[in-house]
Each structure stands twice: as structure tokens, then as C-alpha cells.
Design a protein around this motif. Structure first.
Motif, PDB file in Angstrom:
ATOM      1  N   LEU A 157      20.167  90.141 -87.349  1.00 42.82           N
ATOM      2  CA  LEU A 157      18.905  90.174 -86.610  1.00 42.82           C
ATOM      3  C   LEU A 157      17.709  90.378 -87.543  1.00 42.82           C
ATOM      4  CD1 LEU A 157      20.112  92.302 -83.575  1.00 42.82           C
ATOM      5  CD2 LEU A 157      19.610  89.870 -83.584  1.00 42.82           C
ATOM      6  N   GLN A 158      17.933  90.254 -88.845  1.00 44.59           N
ATOM      7  CA  GLN A 158      16.842  90.286 -89.829  1.00 44.59           C
ATOM      8  C   GLN A 158      16.098  91.619 -89.879  1.00 44.59           C
ATOM      9  OE1 GLN A 158      16.772  87.556 -91.525  1.00 44.59           O
ATOM     10  NE2 GLN A 158      17.727  86.072 -90.158  1.00 44.59           N
ATOM     11  N   LEU A 159      16.801  92.699 -89.636  1.00 44.49           N
ATOM     12  CA  LEU A 159      16.138  94.002 -89.750  1.00 44.49           C
ATOM     13  C   LEU A 159      15.689  94.209 -91.201  1.00 44.49           C
ATOM     14  CD1 LEU A 159      15.670  96.711 -88.058  1.00 44.49           C
ATOM     15  CD2 LEU A 159      17.573  97.594 -89.379  1.00 44.49           C
ATOM     16  N   ALA A 183       9.002 103.771 -87.226  1.00 43.35           N
ATOM     17  CA  ALA A 183       8.175 104.598 -88.103  1.00 43.35           C
ATOM     18  C   ALA A 183       8.526 104.312 -89.563  1.00 43.35           C
ATOM     19  CB  ALA A 183       8.389 106.078 -87.782  1.00 43.35           C
ATOM     20  N   GLN A 184       9.820 104.163 -89.828  1.00 41.84           N
ATOM     21  CA  GLN A 184      10.269 103.853 -91.187  1.00 41.84           C
ATOM     22  C   GLN A 184       9.671 102.518 -91.657  1.00 41.84           C
ATOM     23  OE1 GLN A 184      12.630 105.480 -93.383  1.00 41.84           O
ATOM     24  NE2 GLN A 184      11.752 103.923 -94.728  1.00 41.84           N
ATOM     25  N   ILE A 185       9.744 101.505 -90.781  1.00 47.50           N
ATOM     26  CA  ILE A 185       9.201 100.183 -91.129  1.00 47.50           C
ATOM     27  C   ILE A 185       7.697 100.277 -91.334  1.00 47.50           C
ATOM     28  CG2 ILE A 185       8.834  97.829 -90.285  1.00 47.50           C
ATOM     29  CD1 ILE A 185      11.525  98.161 -88.775  1.00 47.50           C
ATOM     30  N   GLY A 186       7.037 101.075 -90.492  1.00 48.14           N
ATOM     31  CA  GLY A 186       5.588 101.225 -90.581  1.00 48.14           C
ATOM     32  C   GLY A 186       5.151 102.181 -91.682  1.00 48.14           C
ATOM     33  N   GLY A 187       6.100 102.717 -92.416  1.00 44.37           N
ATOM     34  CA  GLY A 187       5.768 103.600 -93.529  1.00 44.37           C
ATOM     35  C   GLY A 187       5.358 104.998 -93.102  1.00 44.37           C
ATOM     36  N   ARG A 192      11.136  91.925 -85.615  1.00 48.51           N
ATOM     37  CA  ARG A 192      10.317  92.803 -84.777  1.00 48.51           C
ATOM     38  C   ARG A 192      11.147  93.510 -83.699  1.00 48.51           C
ATOM     39  NH1 ARG A 192       8.653  95.805 -82.390  1.00 48.51           N
ATOM     40  NH2 ARG A 192       6.826  96.182 -81.097  1.00 48.51           N
ATOM     41  N   VAL A 193      12.148  92.801 -83.155  1.00 47.61           N
ATOM     42  CA  VAL A 193      12.898  93.369 -82.027  1.00 47.61           C
ATOM     43  C   VAL A 193      14.296  93.857 -82.423  1.00 47.61           C
ATOM     44  CG1 VAL A 193      11.653  92.070 -80.274  1.00 47.61           C
ATOM     45  CG2 VAL A 193      13.677  91.073 -81.320  1.00 47.61           C
ATOM     46  N   ALA A 194      14.665  93.708 -83.696  1.00 50.52           N
ATOM     47  CA  ALA A 194      16.045  94.005 -84.114  1.00 50.52           C
ATOM     48  C   ALA A 194      16.484  95.418 -83.726  1.00 50.52           C
ATOM     49  CB  ALA A 194      16.173  93.807 -85.622  1.00 50.52           C
ATOM     50  N   THR A 195      15.658  96.407 -84.034  1.00 48.63           N
ATOM     51  CA  THR A 195      16.028  97.795 -83.744  1.00 48.63           C
ATOM     52  C   THR A 195      16.325  97.972 -82.259  1.00 48.63           C
ATOM     53  OG1 THR A 195      14.298  98.298 -85.325  1.00 48.63           O
ATOM     54  CG2 THR A 195      15.396 100.140 -84.279  1.00 48.63           C
ATOM     55  N   GLY A 196      15.411  97.446 -81.460  1.00 44.63           N
ATOM     56  CA  GLY A 196      15.568  97.579 -80.016  1.00 44.63           C
ATOM     57  C   GLY A 196      16.856  96.949 -79.543  1.00 44.63           C
ATOM     58  N   ILE A 256      15.801  84.421 -77.477  1.00 48.04           N
ATOM     59  CA  ILE A 256      14.392  84.517 -77.863  1.00 48.04           C
ATOM     60  C   ILE A 256      14.060  83.680 -79.089  1.00 48.04           C
ATOM     61  CG2 ILE A 256      14.088  86.814 -76.884  1.00 48.04           C
ATOM     62  CD1 ILE A 256      14.591  88.044 -79.500  1.00 48.04           C
ATOM     63  N   GLY A 257      15.006  82.919 -79.595  1.00 46.79           N
ATOM     64  CA  GLY A 257      14.736  82.048 -80.740  1.00 46.79           C
ATOM     65  C   GLY A 257      15.092  82.720 -82.045  1.00 46.79           C
TER      66      GLY A 257
END
Lengths: 248, 221, 53, 220
Positions: free
Chosen positions: B120-122, B183-187, B49-53, B40-41
Motif C-alpha cells: 500500500l506504499q506506506l 504524526a510520524q509521517i508529518g514529522g 495517504r490511506v495506507a495506515t487507515g 480506489i486506484g
């Protein structure tokens, strides 16, 4: 009623001979009237136009997907509790029918979604749950046929069917929740009493037709399954007089 | 009780002596996760954005690898009969096997997950929740995997069949584990998600032993 | 009649959906009945065999 | 032979089905304490199946199996606790030593709990079992370095690490040399002296003293 006797192909044939015409005939009648009402007599939807007619196969297929699974779970419980061969045969007979209805629900949902959503697939909560149900059916059938001994396959897949049955509500809840998290409410507007009688009648008729068709097909397939078991046993019974020769 | 603990101890010491197997699972975990940037680049925003997944999906797939041997090796060697004939309840013994599986393969995987997450830049603030979600979610996977492994004992198509059985049932765990980290990332509060993951673990802890024991009993007959 | 088949412009989707449903269910029904017939014949043959012995 | 003795293990009208096929049917027997019963019969006659039925691993398709007159289906856990089974597979882990196998087996049979007064009863039993089967020198060698016969000895030595009133042995002499067979014979004689019942399936001459023979007819 001697349940053990029903596992005998001849007995079961007599029972199914009596029931089959009613199921098959009823299914044909319901489906014919349902199709006429659904395709011709019912009005097009004021928003979705004639595409709403896909509902008359899509929604009953979705109901059947769940109804057949419920039957499968009951057969699985019977197979594990009473170890009755008829339950083993029933599970194996019903699973492909359920999988077929589940597949039809997904395919017609996709065909309905394309004109409505502009795309063939949307991760709509209902469709996603049905997709997972389809996977469970596939797993059941794969496990059922993965053993050399049919009874092993039947018992193993029966346990899977029960584990699936208690897990499916959790999956449904999780997917619904996940769906609200990621996108607004789904496009489908079939909930509640808003649906008009001219639509409800064909919908229910199709559902009854599918149910009767399911019973008819299940009877035919169970009969085949019982004969298969009997044939497998016959090839051995010629030498079944084994036992103790002597004990001193 | 002593039988259960003895089985746990034996399986753990076996895992310790076959470190190669654990390392293979870890290598699979890292390599499979590394494929995603190629697919995915490497743009950090997309990866973040996709690291967790990715971490969770790959962990789920990696956790399938040791399942095939879990009960099948016992059946092949004859040890399954000895477990079935032990005076201790089979439900407790299979739980011990799942616990050993979790300690032997899920814990190491959790230990290396921060490395994969870094690649993956989490976002940094999400590491704690990622680890918590893995710690609370993987027991369910081990128990579910145990069910699959017990059902597939003696089956002709082993590994593909296991994936087919286990993956659909694991979806709720995946959903809420990933949601916790997001949820953690989104506060937002992560506690409801983590509680739910713990709830799943308790649920499978009560259901899985019976399913596994039933599956193994009929596998031996 | 043509209007009926046109389905208000949704003909492709509606008829594919119904066609697919009919096809899948027919294949399922026909294959199930066929298998039953074959097996019933086999059973009769096996029973004859048994009788002859 | 049937019915006259409630003591020991008795079967009545036992039948076993495997994969839709009748392996044996209408089997009646009574094994008394101290009996050595040798199961005989050609391949496929159901010797292994009968042993698995006796162990409770396979439920009989018909008939009842009783211990001292009590149906074992009523108390499967109690039956498991009183028997030891050695299958045709050795049930060994390549990376564990003989001693580890026996220690694990003793714990699995719940022997760990019987350490009275701090003495290592378990260790004593294990040392005795290793001696009994001539394994003392091999005790700490991983199973993957053992020969076929030595592995069989380890499998059989399990019998001596935990008490059991009933031994079920499937081709126990397979792979054993003369010395190994003698070890087994001594173990069986001991067990019988203590009032144990030994049931062994074999197609060879069997050691262990005066035996009764149950011959299964071929099903083919």
C-alpha cells in the motif's frame, strides 16, 4: 416500598395509571407551547435565517439521546446488582425510545447541515459522537433480543450498556480530538450564553416535553414488558407443582 | 496463578495445532487489504495517504474473526462449566484466554502487516510507528473482543452481532493508532499517541476481565 | 400565513425535520400503546382460562 | 431426612427457575459424608438443573444450600474448590490427548502448586487416574480419535486427578461400556470410603453400591 412487588403487572399498572396522565399531559402541553414559540414566536437567526428552527428538535433530541442512555445505564446497573426483573424490563423498554431520539438527532442534524454546510453529512465532532451512540443503541437492542431466554438477553445487554457507559466519554474525547485534527471548529454556534432567551425558552420547553414523553412511553412499554413476562410464566405455572416426590 | 498459566499454555498449544485457523485470519487480512487498490486506484500517492487507515481497519475486521469461537466453543463442549468451577478467579482465567487470543492471532497479523504496508506504499519512515501502534493497540482489541465474545455466548446471531458490539467501542483505538502513524509521517512527536494507546490497553485490562466474567457467569446459569 | 410555511426559503428542511420527528415519535407511541392493549387482552384471556380450570 | 445432620451438603426450601418456569421448588435434603445419592425422575424433572444448583453454577431462586451448616452463597470460591462436576458434555478438545486433558484439569484445580519435595505428585495422580479408567494405553491419543465411551472415561478420569469432597455427575454412565461402568463404580466406592459425597443424575441402574435415591417429579 416493596420493590419486588412492582414487578407484578397489576401493581405496576396502578402506579403507571397514576403517573401516565401527568406525563402524557405534561408532554403534550410543553410540546405544544414549545412548538408555537419555536416555529412562530421566536425570531429567525440573523445568519441562519429560519433554518435555525430545526434546532428546537435537533438539540433536545441530542440531549434525550444521552439522557435516555444514562437511564439505560442505571437500569443496567440495577439489573446486574439486584437482579430485579423490573430493571430488565425497563432496559428493554427504554432502548428503542433512546435509539429513536438518537436517530432523530442525526436526521435533523443532516437536514440542518444541508443548507448550512451545503452537504447532507459532515464529520462534525458532535454528529459523529451521536452516530457512534446510535451504533451502541443498535448493538444493545440486537444483543437484548438475541437470546431465547429473555433474562439472558437482559443481563447480557445490561453488561454491554455499562461497558458502553464507561467507554462513551472516551469515544467522545477521541472523536473531538480527531475532529480538531482534521478540520477547523464546527459550524454549530450553540455554545455558551450567547443564545437569546427567545430561543432558549422554546428549546427548554421542547426538551422538557421530550423528557415527559420519554417517561410516558417508557411506562407504557414497561407495562407491556411486564405483561409479556407474566404471560410467559403463566404458560408454565400450570405444572409448577414440581418438587421432591421421595427421598429415601 | 498456575491455573491461569495452564490455561494460557493449553490455548496456545491448541492454537499451534490449529495453525489453519490463524492462516485463514492472515489470508483474510492480506486479501481484504489488497481490495483497496482495486477500489480506489493504484496511484502510489493516494495509497500512501490511506495506507495506515487501511492496515488498521482491516486488522480490526480480521481481529473479529477468531472471536466467535473464543468462548462459544468452550460453552458448546462443556469446558466453560469447568472454567467457572475452577477455584481460581474467573477474571484471571478469561484474561488468559484473551492473552492466548492475542498471541495466537494478533501477533501473526502484526508480523505480516509490513508486507501489506509495502503493497500500500506506506512511507518507509512510518513502519516502526505502524508496528508500535499495532503492538499497543491490538491488546485493547483482544480484550474488547473478549467482552463481545463473552456477551454473545449462546446468542442466535453470532458473528454479525459481535461486529456490532465490538466495532463502535474500538473507534478510539483506531483514531489514535492511525494518528500516531500520521504524526510520524508529518514529522510530529508520536509519543503522546502511543502513550494513549497504552493507556487504553491498561483501561481495558482493568475493565474487561470483570465484564467477561460477569457475562460468562450469567451465560452458564 | 404563506410566509410562515415558506420558512424564509428553508421550508423543505424545516418541515421535513419537524415532520420526521412527529412521524417517528407518533409511530413509537402508537405501536407501544397498541402492543400494550393487545397484551392486556391476552393477559385477561389467560386469566379467564386459569379461572375456568 | 432433613436438618438432623449438619455434616455434608444440605438444602432447605430450594427452588430453581429456568426461563421464567419453575423447575423444582421446596426441595429439602441432607447428604451425609459417604453418601451416594442418585437423582431420578423423567426428562425435564430438573435433575441437571439441581446438579447445576448444587455446583453453584446456577443460583437457587429460593432457599439455601449449606455445606457443614454454612451457607455456600457466603463462600462460593470455597464451594468451587471442594467439588468436581462432570456435566453431560465431556468438555474435551479434539486436538488434546487424554493425558493433556488430565494435566490441564489438575492445574486448573490448582494441583500444580502441591508438588512437594520435587516429586511429580501431579504426574502420579494422572497416571493413577488413567489406570483407574483403563485409559493407560490411550493416554497419548488425541480426543478426536477416541470413541464416545472412551471420551466419557477421560471426562470421568478428571475426578481422580484432584481431591474433592463432593462429586456431581450428570448422566455419568452415558456411552460407557460394562467395563467403563465398573471403573466408575470402583472410583465412586473409593470416594465414598474416603468420606466423599457423590450425587449422580441418571435414568438407569446405577453402580457404586448402596445408594439413596432422590426422585424429582416431572414438571410437565
Amino acid at each position: 416500598m416493596n420493590w419486588q412487588a412492582l414487578a407484578n403487572p397489576a401493581r405496576f399498572k396502578r402506579l403507571s395509571d397514576r403517573l401516565l396522565p401527568w406525563f402524557a399531559g405534561g408532554a403534550a402541553l410543553c410540546l405544544a407551547v414549545g412548538l408555537y414559540l419555536g416555529l412562530v414566536a421566536s425570531p429567525p437567526d440573523y445568519q441562519q435565517g429560519d433554518s435555525v428552527r430545526i434546532m428546537y428538535v435537533h438539540v433536545p433530541a441530542a440531549w434525550m439521546a444521552m439522557f435516555v442512555y444514562a437511564n439505560l445505564a442505571v437500569a443496567a446497573a440495577a439489573s446486574l446488582v439486584w437482579r430485579h426483573p423490573l430493571a430488565d424490563v425497563a432496559g428493554r423498554a427504554m432502548a428503542p425510545i433512546g435509539a429513536a431520539f438518537t436517530f432523530l438527532c442525526l436526521a435533523t442534524g443532516s437536514l440542518w447541515g444541508k443548507p448550512m454546510w451545503g452537504t447532507w453529512w459532515v464529520w462534525d465532532a458532535r454528529l459523529t459522537s451521536v452516530l457512534i451512540l446510535f451504533f451502541v443503541y443498535i448493538a444493545y437492542m440486537a444483543l437484548n433480543s438475541a437470546f431465547d431466554d429473555d433474562t439472558r438477553g437482559a443481563r447480557s445487554s445490561a453488561i454491554l450498556a455499562l461497558v458502553g457507559a464507561i467507554n462513551l466519554p472516551i469515544i467522545k474525547f477521541s472523536v473531538d480530538w480527531w475532529n480538531t485534527l482534521h478540520q477547523p471548529a464546527s459550524v454549530s454556534r450553540l455554545d455558551g450564553p450567547s443564545i437569546h432567551a427567545s430561543m432558549l425558552t422554546p428549546l427548554l420547553l421542547m426538551a422538557v416535553g421530550f423528557t415527559l414523553l420519554f417517561f410516558a412511553l417508557a411506562l407504557v412499554r414497561m407495562r407491556a414488558g411486564l405483561i409479556e413476562r407474566r404471560l410467559a410464566a403463566l404458560s408454565y405455572t400450570r405444572s409448577a407443582d414440581a418438587g421432591v416426590a421421595s427421598f429415601r | 496463578m498456575s491455573a491461569t498459566l495452564a490455561l494460557l499454555r493449553r490455548d496456545l498449544s491448541l492454537a499451534l495445532r490449529n495453525v489453519g485457523e490463524t492462516l485463514t485470519v492472515l489470508a483474510f487480512f492480506v486479501i481484504a487489504a489488497t481490495l483497496f487498490p482495486f477500489g480506489i486506484g493504484p496511484e502510489p500517492q493516494i495509497l500512501a495517504r490511506v495506507a495506515t487507515g487501511i492496515v488498521w481497519v482491516v486488522a480490526l475486521l480480521a481481529s473479529l474473526l477468531p472471536l466467535e469461537r473464543l468462548f462459544q466453543s468452550e460453552a458448546d463442549e462443556g469446558g466453560l462449566d469447568q472454567l467457572l468451577l475452577a477455584p481460581a478467579p474467573l477474571e484471571a482465567l478469561v484474561l488468559a484466554k484473551c492473552a492466548a487470543l492475542w498471541i495466537g492471532s494478533a501477533l501473526p497479523l502484526i508480523a505480516v502487516s509490513p508486507i501489506v504496508a509495502t503493497m500500500l506504499q506506506l512511507p518507509t519512515e512510518a513502519y516502526g510507528t505502524l508496528l508500535a501502534s499495532l503492538l499497543l493497540g491490538t491488546p485493547s482489541l483482544a480484550l474488547l473482543g473478549g467482552i463481545g465474545a463473552a456477551l454473545a455466548v449462546g446468542a442466535r446471531k453470532g458473528s454479525a452481532l459481535l461486529a456490532l458490539i465490538v466495532l463502535p467501542l474500538a473507534i478510539p483505538v483506531l483514531i489514535f493508532a492511525v494518528a500516531a502513524v500520521e504524526a510520524q509521517i508529518g514529522g510530529l512527536s508520536v509519543r503522546p499517541h502511543l502513550f494513549l494507546l497504552a493507556g487504553f490497553a491498561v483501561f481495558w485490562l482493568t475493565v474487561a476481565p470483570f465484564a467477561m466474567a460477569a457475562a460468562l457467569r450469567q451465560a452458564a446459569s | 400565513m404563506a410566509e410562515f410555511f415558506a420558512m424564509g426559503g428553508y421550508a423543505d428542511f424545516v418541515w421535513t425535520a419537524y415532520g420526521l420527528t412527529a412521524a417517528v415519535l407518533t409511530v413509537l407511541a402508537v405501536s407501544s400503546v397498541r402492543r400494550l392493549k393487545t397484551l392486556e387482552r391476552d393477559l385477561a384471556a389467560a386469566a379467564d382460562d386459569e379461572h375456568d380450570r | 431426612m432433613t436438618g438432623e445432620s449438619a455434616a455434608g451438603l444440605s438444602g432447605r426450601e430450594l427452588a430453581c427457575m429456568r426461563g421464567g418456569r419453575t423447575v423444582f421448588a421446596k426441595l429439602d435434603f441432607g447428604f451425609a459424608p459417604g453418601d451416594l445419592v442418585v437423582l431420578r425422575g423423567p426428562n425435564g424433572a430438573g435433575k441437571s438443573s439441581l446438579l447445576r444448583v448444587l455446583a453453584g453454577l446456577v443460583a437457587p431462586a429460593a432457599g439455601t444450600l449449606a455445606w457443614h451448616g454454612a451457607d455456600i452463597a457466603e463462600d462460593p470460591a470455597g464451594h468451587r474448590a471442594r467439588l468436581q462436576y462432570v456435566g453431560h458434555l465431556d468438555a474435551l478438545k479434539a486436538n488434546l490427548t487424554a493425558r493433556e486433558h488430565l494435566r490441564f484439569h489438575a492445574a486448573l484445580r490448582d494441583m500444580g502448586a502441591r508438588d512437594v519435595g520435587g516429586r511429580d505428585v501431579e504426574g502420579h495422580h494422572i497416571a493413577h487416574a488413567l489406570d483407574m479408567f483403563g485409559l493407560a494405553k490411550l493416554a497419548d491419543r488425541p480426543a478426536r480419535f477416541l470413541s464416545q465411551g472412551q471420551k466419557r472415561r477421560v471426562a470421568l478420569a478428571r475426578l481422580c486427578v484432584a481431591p474433592a469432597a463432593l462429586w456431581l455427575l450428570d448422566e455419568p454412565t452415558n456411552g460407557l461400556d460394562a467395563e467403563g461402568v465398573a471403573c466408575l463404580a470402583a472410583a465412586i466406592a473409593d470416594k465414598r470410603e474416603g468420606g466423599g459425597i457423590v450425587v449422580a443424575a441418571t435414568h438407569l441402574d446405577f453402580p457404586g453400591g448402596q445408594a439413596r435415591t432422590l426422585t424429582l417429579r416431572a414438571a410437565a
